[in-house]
Write a protein that holds these residues in place. Structure first.
Motif, PDB file in Angstrom:
ATOM      1  N   LEU A 202       8.371  -8.947  -4.628  1.00  0.00           N
ATOM      2  CA  LEU A 202       9.451  -9.163  -3.423  1.00  0.00           C
ATOM      3  C   LEU A 202      10.236 -10.696  -2.732  1.00  0.00           C
ATOM      4  O   LEU A 202      10.843 -11.105  -2.737  1.00  0.00           O
ATOM      5  N   TYR A 203       8.843 -11.329  -2.978  1.00  0.00           N
ATOM      6  CA  TYR A 203       8.586 -13.022  -2.851  1.00  0.00           C
ATOM      7  C   TYR A 203       9.671 -13.106  -4.019  1.00  0.00           C
ATOM      8  O   TYR A 203      10.273 -14.556  -4.075  1.00  0.00           O
ATOM      9  N   ARG A 204       9.377 -12.191  -5.130  1.00  0.00           N
ATOM     10  CA  ARG A 204      10.714 -13.162  -6.176  1.00  0.00           C
ATOM     11  C   ARG A 204      11.969 -12.911  -5.821  1.00  0.00           C
ATOM     12  O   ARG A 204      12.703 -13.621  -6.846  1.00  0.00           O
TER      13      ARG A 204
ATOM     14  N   ASP B 137      -4.530  -6.773   3.219  1.00  0.00           N
ATOM     15  CA  ASP B 137      -4.121  -7.991   2.862  1.00  0.00           C
ATOM     16  C   ASP B 137      -5.656  -9.032   3.027  1.00  0.00           C
ATOM     17  O   ASP B 137      -6.482  -8.812   2.758  1.00  0.00           O
ATOM     18  N   ILE B 138      -5.724 -10.078   4.494  1.00  0.00           N
ATOM     19  CA  ILE B 138      -6.943 -10.635   4.535  1.00  0.00           C
ATOM     20  C   ILE B 138      -7.631  -9.976   5.337  1.00  0.00           C
ATOM     21  O   ILE B 138      -7.878  -9.332   6.556  1.00  0.00           O
ATOM     22  N   PRO B 139      -9.615  -9.950   4.623  1.00  0.00           N
ATOM     23  CA  PRO B 139     -10.114  -8.966   5.371  1.00  0.00           C
ATOM     24  C   PRO B 139     -10.990  -9.906   5.984  1.00  0.00           C
ATOM     25  O   PRO B 139     -10.874 -11.144   5.799  1.00  0.00           O
TER      26      PRO B 139
ATOM     27  N   PHE C 104      12.665  -7.703   6.254  1.00  0.00           N
ATOM     28  CA  PHE C 104      11.128  -8.179   7.531  1.00  0.00           C
ATOM     29  C   PHE C 104      12.289  -8.583   9.101  1.00  0.00           C
ATOM     30  O   PHE C 104      12.549  -8.021   9.940  1.00  0.00           O
ATOM     31  N   TYR C 105      13.102  -9.067   8.145  1.00  0.00           N
ATOM     32  CA  TYR C 105      14.212 -10.211   9.617  1.00  0.00           C
ATOM     33  C   TYR C 105      15.038  -8.955   9.935  1.00  0.00           C
ATOM     34  O   TYR C 105      15.242  -9.115  11.166  1.00  0.00           O
ATOM     35  N   ASP C 106      16.077  -8.594   9.286  1.00  0.00           N
ATOM     36  CA  ASP C 106      17.074  -8.968   9.564  1.00  0.00           C
ATOM     37  C   ASP C 106      17.055  -6.875   9.847  1.00  0.00           C
ATOM     38  O   ASP C 106      17.181  -7.122  10.500  1.00  0.00           O
TER      39      ASP C 106
ATOM     40  N   VAL D 237      -0.442 -15.041  10.430  1.00  0.00           N
ATOM     41  CA  VAL D 237      -0.223 -14.285  11.088  1.00  0.00           C
ATOM     42  C   VAL D 237       1.161 -13.378   9.939  1.00  0.00           C
ATOM     43  O   VAL D 237       1.031 -12.857   9.055  1.00  0.00           O
ATOM     44  N   ALA D 238       0.701 -12.000  10.851  1.00  0.00           N
ATOM     45  CA  ALA D 238       1.064 -11.087  10.272  1.00  0.00           C
ATOM     46  C   ALA D 238       0.745 -10.608   8.958  1.00  0.00           C
ATOM     47  O   ALA D 238       0.173 -10.055   8.283  1.00  0.00           O
ATOM     48  N   ALA D 239      -0.258 -10.763   8.574  1.00  0.00           N
ATOM     49  CA  ALA D 239      -1.558 -11.084   6.963  1.00  0.00           C
ATOM     50  C   ALA D 239      -3.195 -10.348   7.684  1.00  0.00           C
ATOM     51  O   ALA D 239      -4.062 -10.609   6.534  1.00  0.00           O
ATOM     52  N   LEU D 240      -3.688 -10.351   9.005  1.00  0.00           N
ATOM     53  CA  LEU D 240      -5.067  -9.475   8.882  1.00  0.00           C
ATOM     54  C   LEU D 240      -5.177  -8.270   9.184  1.00  0.00           C
ATOM     55  O   LEU D 240      -4.427  -7.201   9.414  1.00  0.00           O
TER      56      LEU D 240
HETATM   57  C1  LIG Z   1       3.134 -10.049   5.269  1.00  0.00           C
HETATM   58  S1  LIG Z   1       2.752 -11.634   4.676  1.00  0.00           S
HETATM   59  C2  LIG Z   1       3.228 -12.931   5.644  1.00  0.00           C
HETATM   60  C3  LIG Z   1       3.384 -14.086   5.353  1.00  0.00           C
HETATM   61  C4  LIG Z   1       3.347 -15.163   6.495  1.00  0.00           C
HETATM   62  N1  LIG Z   1       2.718 -15.155   7.736  1.00  0.00           N
HETATM   63  C5  LIG Z   1       4.308 -14.649   7.380  1.00  0.00           C
HETATM   64  O1  LIG Z   1       4.299 -14.310   8.763  1.00  0.00           O
HETATM   65  O2  LIG Z   1       5.710 -14.680   7.185  1.00  0.00           O
HETATM   66  C6  LIG Z   1       0.882 -11.179   4.347  1.00  0.00           C
HETATM   67  C7  LIG Z   1       0.825 -12.449   3.383  1.00  0.00           C
HETATM   68  O3  LIG Z   1      -0.942 -12.599   3.243  1.00  0.00           O
HETATM   69  C8  LIG Z   1      -1.372 -13.210   1.572  1.00  0.00           C
HETATM   70  N2  LIG Z   1      -2.357 -12.623   1.382  1.00  0.00           N
HETATM   71  C9  LIG Z   1      -2.985 -11.145   1.687  1.00  0.00           C
HETATM   72  N3  LIG Z   1      -4.135 -10.848   1.567  1.00  0.00           N
HETATM   73  C10 LIG Z   1      -5.077 -12.210   1.132  1.00  0.00           C
HETATM   74  C11 LIG Z   1      -5.405 -12.608   0.858  1.00  0.00           C
HETATM   75  N4  LIG Z   1      -6.914 -12.360   1.040  1.00  0.00           N
HETATM   76  N5  LIG Z   1      -5.718 -14.407   1.180  1.00  0.00           N
HETATM   77  C12 LIG Z   1      -4.515 -14.883   1.323  1.00  0.00           C
HETATM   78  N6  LIG Z   1      -3.523 -14.314   1.331  1.00  0.00           N
HETATM   79  C13 LIG Z   1      -3.095 -12.997   1.400  1.00  0.00           C
HETATM   80  C14 LIG Z   1       0.137 -11.944   0.819  1.00  0.00           C
HETATM   81  O4  LIG Z   1       0.116 -12.916  -0.420  1.00  0.00           O
HETATM   82  C15 LIG Z   1       1.513 -12.536   1.708  1.00  0.00           C
HETATM   83  O5  LIG Z   1       1.833 -13.423   1.311  1.00  0.00           O
END
Ligand SMILES: C[S@@+](CC[C@H](N)C(=O)[O-])C[C@H]1O[C@@H](n2cnc3c(N)ncnc32)[C@H](O)[C@@H]1O
Length: 252
Positions: free
Chosen positions: A47-49, A170-172, A58-60, A163-166
């Protein structure tokens, strides 16, 4: 599929709203000229590419509100605590292509350093929002060696945003814990997570971690709000909670 007409150099379509998919299995299809291809929403590298795709999707279309909601809550609490945003040094974890950093900087926050697990996120942040991050580390926070940990912590952080990453693959919790440990005592923590991740029935591990941090006094909650993070592909609202807290002491 509902095809999105746009001036962008690709066609984008989402599943019909009558279909429901778990949040970690949501997808769209994209045609960049060579035919339709499926992209899972968690295929962040792909997606980022494509410049502008993340914002379009996600926004529009899905009306994501998380970055402004949590950044407003953070700034409101900074004001209440008489902390000047320009003094803040923020570690932004799961930084992606820099939308949160842009929101923070537009509210006067002095310094933001990004962390993400994939290089495509850093490349997209540099491409789309150059200069919003003072530094950007591509690391796995659960597998840091001493050199990487020291290099990140050298940023001297007094705030953490995630934000939006837990959760959701994604982030454990362990990665969040590692980032939390890099923030100074009395530092601010501003996060968003799905509302049910903080409920008793949660299986993500965040209810246990954050609940125990609050119970032990390691974390003091300052403010919290439930809001619509974005629409699901079914167009139903996904409810998240934004929490702003203060780290009151190191891990016991
Ligand atoms: C939904 S995106 C949110 C991006 C940004 N915080 C925002 O709100 O626009 C989730 C991001 O978390 C990153 N991510 C996923 N697992 C991760 C991890 N274990 N450590 C760091 N980043 C991680 C992904 O690569 C992605 O860029």
């Amino acid at each position: 599929m509902a095809v999105e007409r746009s001036e962008l150099p690709y066609r984008l379509a989402l599943p019909e709203p009558t279909e429901t998919h778990e949040q970690d299995a949501e997808f769209c299809v994209i045609d960049t000229g060579g035919g339709w291809q499926e992209y899972r929403f968690h295929d962040y590298d792909a997606l980022y590419r494509i410049p502008g795709l993340y914002e379009k999707l996600f926004y529009d279309i899905l009306q994501c509100q998380s970055p402004p909601v949590v950044c407003d809550l953070l700034v409101e609490q900074l004001r209440a605590q008489q902390v000047d945003p320009s003094s803040l040094r923020v570690l932004d974890v799961g930084a992606g292509n820099g939308i949160v950093a842009e929101e923070l900087r537009s509210r006067g926050v002095g310094k933001v350093v990004g962390v993400d697990i994939i290089p495509e996120a850093r490349d997209a942040a540099e491409r789309d929002r150059p200069g919003v991050y003072a530094d950007y580390h591509v690391v796995d926070l659960t597998a840091l060696d001493d050199e990487q940990a020291e290099s990140i912590a050298a940023g001297g952080f007094d705030a953490l945003t995630c934000v939006a990453a837990l959760g959701f693959g994604d982030i454990p919790p362990a990665a969040f814990r590692a980032a939390f440990d890099m923030v100074a005592v009395d530092g601010f923590v501003a996060i968003t997570l799905r509302d049910d991740f903080l409920s008793d029935g949660d299986t993500s591990g965040f209810s246990g971690l954050i609940g125990s941090q609050l119970d032990s006094g390691e974390l003091e909650q300052l403010g919290s709000t439930v809001y619509r993070h974005r629409l699901a592909t079914s167009r139903d609202p996904l409810l998240y909670r934004a929490v702003v807290a203060r780290k009151r002491r190191p891990r016991g």
